[in-house]
Design a protein around this motif. Structure first.
Motif, PDB file in Angstrom:
ATOM      1  N   ARG A 132      -1.402 113.736  78.450  1.00 11.34           N
ATOM      2  CA  ARG A 132      -0.903 113.145  79.691  1.00 11.34           C
ATOM      3  C   ARG A 132      -1.322 113.967  80.914  1.00 11.34           C
ATOM      4  O   ARG A 132      -1.476 113.430  82.013  1.00 11.34           O
ATOM      5  CB  ARG A 132       0.631 113.060  79.668  1.00 11.34           C
ATOM      6  CG  ARG A 132       1.192 112.038  78.709  1.00 11.34           C
ATOM      7  CD  ARG A 132       2.690 111.844  78.946  1.00 11.34           C
ATOM      8  NE  ARG A 132       3.295 111.117  77.849  1.00 11.34           N
ATOM      9  CZ  ARG A 132       3.901 111.696  76.816  1.00 11.34           C
ATOM     10  NH1 ARG A 132       4.003 113.016  76.766  1.00 11.34           N
ATOM     11  NH2 ARG A 132       4.409 110.960  75.864  1.00 11.34           N
ATOM     12  N   ALA A 133      -1.501 115.260  80.734  1.00 11.70           N
ATOM     13  CA  ALA A 133      -1.850 116.156  81.845  1.00 11.70           C
ATOM     14  C   ALA A 133      -3.291 115.980  82.305  1.00 11.70           C
ATOM     15  O   ALA A 133      -3.687 116.577  83.302  1.00 11.70           O
ATOM     16  CB  ALA A 133      -1.608 117.611  81.443  1.00 11.70           C
ATOM     17  N   GLY A 134      -4.067 115.188  81.585  1.00 13.00           N
ATOM     18  CA  GLY A 134      -5.441 114.940  82.007  1.00 13.00           C
ATOM     19  C   GLY A 134      -6.473 115.833  81.341  1.00 13.00           C
ATOM     20  O   GLY A 134      -7.609 115.924  81.813  1.00 13.00           O
ATOM     21  N   VAL A 135      -6.085 116.475  80.257  1.00 14.87           N
ATOM     22  CA  VAL A 135      -7.054 117.301  79.524  1.00 14.87           C
ATOM     23  C   VAL A 135      -8.084 116.392  78.873  1.00 14.87           C
ATOM     24  O   VAL A 135      -7.745 115.464  78.142  1.00 14.87           O
ATOM     25  CB  VAL A 135      -6.340 118.161  78.466  1.00 14.87           C
ATOM     26  CG1 VAL A 135      -7.345 118.841  77.544  1.00 14.87           C
ATOM     27  CG2 VAL A 135      -5.460 119.206  79.147  1.00 14.87           C
ATOM     28  N   THR A 136      -9.338 116.660  79.155  1.00 12.72           N
ATOM     29  CA  THR A 136     -10.428 115.824  78.659  1.00 12.72           C
ATOM     30  C   THR A 136     -10.859 116.226  77.258  1.00 12.72           C
ATOM     31  O   THR A 136     -11.311 115.395  76.477  1.00 12.72           O
ATOM     32  CB  THR A 136     -11.645 115.937  79.601  1.00 12.72           C
ATOM     33  OG1 THR A 136     -11.234 115.547  80.908  1.00 12.72           O
ATOM     34  CG2 THR A 136     -12.790 115.065  79.136  1.00 12.72           C
ATOM     35  N   ALA A 137     -10.738 117.524  76.963  1.00 13.64           N
ATOM     36  CA  ALA A 137     -11.229 118.018  75.685  1.00 13.64           C
ATOM     37  C   ALA A 137     -10.257 119.041  75.120  1.00 13.64           C
ATOM     38  O   ALA A 137      -9.732 119.892  75.837  1.00 13.64           O
ATOM     39  CB  ALA A 137     -12.609 118.641  75.857  1.00 13.64           C
ATOM     40  N   LEU A 138     -10.024 118.959  73.821  1.00 13.86           N
ATOM     41  CA  LEU A 138      -9.126 119.868  73.100  1.00 13.86           C
ATOM     42  C   LEU A 138      -9.980 120.794  72.248  1.00 13.86           C
ATOM     43  O   LEU A 138     -10.750 120.331  71.410  1.00 13.86           O
ATOM     44  CB  LEU A 138      -8.176 119.071  72.211  1.00 13.86           C
ATOM     45  CG  LEU A 138      -7.351 117.992  72.915  1.00 13.86           C
ATOM     46  CD1 LEU A 138      -6.685 117.093  71.880  1.00 13.86           C
ATOM     47  CD2 LEU A 138      -6.295 118.626  73.814  1.00 13.86           C
ATOM     48  N   LYS A 139      -9.826 122.098  72.459  1.00 10.98           N
ATOM     49  CA  LYS A 139     -10.721 123.056  71.822  1.00 10.98           C
ATOM     50  C   LYS A 139     -10.021 123.817  70.701  1.00 10.98           C
ATOM     51  O   LYS A 139      -8.938 124.376  70.899  1.00 10.98           O
ATOM     52  CB  LYS A 139     -11.242 124.054  72.861  1.00 10.98           C
ATOM     53  CG  LYS A 139     -12.325 124.974  72.332  1.00 10.98           C
ATOM     54  CD  LYS A 139     -13.073 125.627  73.480  1.00 10.98           C
ATOM     55  CE  LYS A 139     -14.427 126.131  73.035  1.00 10.98           C
ATOM     56  NZ  LYS A 139     -15.301 126.428  74.173  1.00 10.98           N
ATOM     57  N   ILE A 140     -10.686 123.860  69.553  1.00  7.84           N
ATOM     58  CA  ILE A 140     -10.226 124.649  68.417  1.00  7.84           C
ATOM     59  C   ILE A 140     -11.060 125.918  68.369  1.00  7.84           C
ATOM     60  O   ILE A 140     -12.292 125.860  68.373  1.00  7.84           O
ATOM     61  CB  ILE A 140     -10.367 123.850  67.108  1.00  7.84           C
ATOM     62  CG1 ILE A 140      -9.455 122.618  67.151  1.00  7.84           C
ATOM     63  CG2 ILE A 140     -10.050 124.725  65.896  1.00  7.84           C
ATOM     64  CD1 ILE A 140      -9.706 121.635  66.032  1.00  7.84           C
ATOM     65  N   GLU A 141     -10.381 127.061  68.316  1.00  9.09           N
ATOM     66  CA  GLU A 141     -11.086 128.356  68.289  1.00  9.09           C
ATOM     67  C   GLU A 141     -11.436 128.723  66.850  1.00  9.09           C
ATOM     68  O   GLU A 141     -10.774 128.291  65.910  1.00  9.09           O
ATOM     69  CB  GLU A 141     -10.163 129.419  68.895  1.00  9.09           C
ATOM     70  CG  GLU A 141     -10.806 130.781  69.076  1.00  9.09           C
ATOM     71  CD  GLU A 141     -10.722 131.667  67.864  1.00  9.09           C
ATOM     72  OE1 GLU A 141     -11.459 132.666  67.802  1.00  9.09           O
ATOM     73  OE2 GLU A 141      -9.922 131.356  66.954  1.00  9.09           O
ATOM     74  N   GLY A 142     -12.513 129.537  66.660  1.00 13.17           N
ATOM     75  CA  GLY A 142     -12.737 130.062  65.317  1.00 13.17           C
ATOM     76  C   GLY A 142     -14.140 129.931  64.766  1.00 13.17           C
ATOM     77  O   GLY A 142     -14.305 129.530  63.616  1.00 13.17           O
ATOM     78  N   ARG A 143     -15.164 130.314  65.538  1.00 13.49           N
ATOM     79  CA  ARG A 143     -16.528 130.239  64.997  1.00 13.49           C
ATOM     80  C   ARG A 143     -16.746 131.237  63.868  1.00 13.49           C
ATOM     81  O   ARG A 143     -17.659 131.079  63.079  1.00 13.49           O
ATOM     82  CB  ARG A 143     -17.546 130.481  66.118  1.00 13.49           C
ATOM     83  CG  ARG A 143     -17.828 129.245  66.943  1.00 13.49           C
ATOM     84  CD  ARG A 143     -18.994 129.459  67.859  1.00 13.49           C
ATOM     85  NE  ARG A 143     -18.644 130.231  69.028  1.00 13.49           N
ATOM     86  CZ  ARG A 143     -19.501 130.933  69.744  1.00 13.49           C
ATOM     87  NH1 ARG A 143     -20.759 130.997  69.362  1.00 13.49           N
ATOM     88  NH2 ARG A 143     -19.105 131.582  70.821  1.00 13.49           N
ATOM     89  N   GLN A 144     -15.929 132.281  63.805  1.00 13.96           N
ATOM     90  CA  GLN A 144     -16.073 133.269  62.736  1.00 13.96           C
ATOM     91  C   GLN A 144     -15.228 132.917  61.510  1.00 13.96           C
ATOM     92  O   GLN A 144     -15.244 133.644  60.522  1.00 13.96           O
ATOM     93  CB  GLN A 144     -15.694 134.664  63.252  1.00 13.96           C
ATOM     94  CG  GLN A 144     -14.219 134.881  63.491  1.00 13.96           C
ATOM     95  CD  GLN A 144     -13.726 134.342  64.819  1.00 13.96           C
ATOM     96  OE1 GLN A 144     -14.290 133.387  65.364  1.00 13.96           O
ATOM     97  NE2 GLN A 144     -12.662 134.918  65.338  1.00 13.96           N
ATOM     98  N   ARG A 145     -14.504 131.807  61.586  1.00  7.62           N
ATOM     99  CA  ARG A 145     -13.637 131.406  60.474  1.00  7.62           C
ATOM    100  C   ARG A 145     -14.425 130.653  59.395  1.00  7.62           C
ATOM    101  O   ARG A 145     -15.543 130.213  59.607  1.00  7.62           O
ATOM    102  CB  ARG A 145     -12.500 130.510  60.996  1.00  7.62           C
ATOM    103  CG  ARG A 145     -11.596 131.154  62.018  1.00  7.62           C
ATOM    104  CD  ARG A 145     -10.829 132.333  61.455  1.00  7.62           C
ATOM    105  NE  ARG A 145      -9.769 132.729  62.367  1.00  7.62           N
ATOM    106  CZ  ARG A 145      -8.482 132.619  62.083  1.00  7.62           C
ATOM    107  NH1 ARG A 145      -8.081 132.146  60.917  1.00  7.62           N
ATOM    108  NH2 ARG A 145      -7.583 132.993  62.967  1.00  7.62           N
ATOM    109  N   SER A 146     -13.753 130.451  58.243  1.00  8.09           N
ATOM    110  CA  SER A 146     -14.401 129.818  57.097  1.00  8.09           C
ATOM    111  C   SER A 146     -14.549 128.315  57.303  1.00  8.09           C
ATOM    112  O   SER A 146     -13.880 127.708  58.139  1.00  8.09           O
ATOM    113  CB  SER A 146     -13.577 130.073  55.836  1.00  8.09           C
ATOM    114  OG  SER A 146     -12.361 129.341  55.905  1.00  8.09           O
ATOM    115  N   ARG A 147     -15.394 127.722  56.464  1.00  7.24           N
ATOM    116  CA  ARG A 147     -15.561 126.269  56.514  1.00  7.24           C
ATOM    117  C   ARG A 147     -14.263 125.570  56.106  1.00  7.24           C
ATOM    118  O   ARG A 147     -13.944 124.492  56.619  1.00  7.24           O
ATOM    119  CB  ARG A 147     -16.708 125.855  55.606  1.00  7.24           C
ATOM    120  CG  ARG A 147     -18.072 126.293  56.125  1.00  7.24           C
ATOM    121  CD  ARG A 147     -19.145 126.162  55.061  1.00  7.24           C
ATOM    122  NE  ARG A 147     -19.279 124.807  54.582  1.00  7.24           N
ATOM    123  CZ  ARG A 147     -19.987 124.458  53.508  1.00  7.24           C
ATOM    124  NH1 ARG A 147     -20.614 125.396  52.818  1.00  7.24           N
ATOM    125  NH2 ARG A 147     -20.074 123.210  53.143  1.00  7.24           N
TER     126      ARG A 147
END
Length: 338
Positions: free
Chosen positions: A275-290
């Motif tokens: 509702r706040a107008g966030v266009t994209a939701l980001k998940i962190e963790g490029r060093q995490r497992s598949r």
């Protein structure tokens, strides 16, 4: 079912540390993935991670064939006299047709805008831009289309910001929460001589030590600095200076001087962010497992789709995927979170 009026469908932006990780994220339902090259141009320059130019080209084809975007992080700060590496990364991104480049440094942003005006630019969280004045500057000067907000604003502040800036907003929803002054961390550089901001490495593995004594007490170190000690059976995480327990004369017991090992989880605030107008939701963790990537992406994919279809966002517990099995909403609900 029809989509609910009042929500803006957000893009789910997911981590891809490797080509295999990228395919996992795309197959799990990512709208976009973000990744980096195997050099100092990205803020996760760890051994075994990231993409060669050939791997990036092949991964672009894989993602685009399935309707997903690829965002390339070129989000470190070039040291004096070494700009060529960052310029080459921007040129490569334009040549291969990545969907956007995530930049932090003003010089890199300027080069991209001048040399490749059609290349879409996102402003990295490493830039630490959180005020409308700062964000408008990047938009006006370099044509930035999206800002990745630092994890220091409440949802109400994000909504107000949305009304004052001419670009899209990307907000973190899950993963490491890190320090509040993002893009300005010099702790690793102080201990190891390697810079998080310029070399892309926080707590480089070559400087990490695990030492166990006769009582099975585990000591973790970065270079010569003791980061933490764990008694037998206690869960020990990867040692970073900002999440270590330290002794000092003012405290009786060891304490977390900077930040506790805990992960951000905004699943309960997902409707408010939309509702706040966030266009994209980001998940962190490029060093995490598949496995981590698959589980988190699948959970948020289902939640976003359920909300857009008029239902509720029902989440299975993600606690097992959090750091230290602890989760927080950080500053997103209130500034008084600690």
């Amino acid at each position: 079912m029809t989509e609910t009026i009042g929500y803006q469908r957000p893009e789910l932006v997911c981590p891809a540390g490797t080509p295999a990780g990228l395919r996992t994220a795309v197959d799990a339902g990512a709208d976009a993935v973000y990744c980096g090259l195997q050099n100092e141009t990205n803020a996760r320059n760890f051994p075994g991670l990231n993409f060669t130019p050939v791997e990036l080209e092949q991964s672009l084809a894989y993602a685009h064939a399935r309707g997903a975007k690829v965002l390339l992080a070129v989000n470190t700060f070039p040291p004096a006299g070494r700009f060529d590496l960052w310029r080459d990364a921007i040129d490569l991104a334009a040549r291969l047709g990545v969907d956007a480049v995530i930049v932090a440094d003003i010089g890199v942003a300027d080069y991209a805008a001048q040399a490749h005006p059609a290349l879409r630019l996102h402003l990295s969280v490493q830039a630490g831009a959180s005020s409308p004045e700062a964000i408008r500057f990047y938009c006006q000067e370099f044509g930035v289309k999206r800002v990745v907000l630092p994890r220091m604003l409440t949802v109400a502040e994000i909504a107000a910001l949305h009304r004052e800036i001419p670009c899209e907003i990307e907000a973190f929803i899950f993963g490491n929460i890190g320090m509040m002054a993002e893009g300005r961390c010099s702790l690793t550089n102080y201990v190891t001589g390697v810079s998080t901001n310029m070399d892309g490495v926080c707590s480089p593995a070559a400087d990490v030590r695990y030492e166990q004594d006769a009582r099975h007490t585990l000591t973790t170190k970065l270079g010569p600095v003791v980061i933490d000690r764990f008694i037998r059976g206690e869960s020990a995480g990867y040692p970073t200076i900002c999440k270590g327990r330290y002794l000092c004369s003012a405290k009786k017991d060891p304490y977390y001087a900077f930040e506790e090992p805990v992960s951000l989880n905004l699943s309960a605030l997902l409707p408010d962010l939309m509702r706040a107008g966030v266009t994209a939701l980001k998940i962190e963790g490029r060093q995490r497992s598949r496995a981590y990537v698959k589980d988190v992406v699948c959970a948020f994919r289902k939640a976003v789709d359920d909300l857009m279809a008029g239902g509720d966002a029902a989440f299975a517990s993600l606690l097992a995927l959090t750091e230290g099995r602890r989760e927080t909403e950080g500053t997103f609900r209130t500034k008084r979170w600690r």
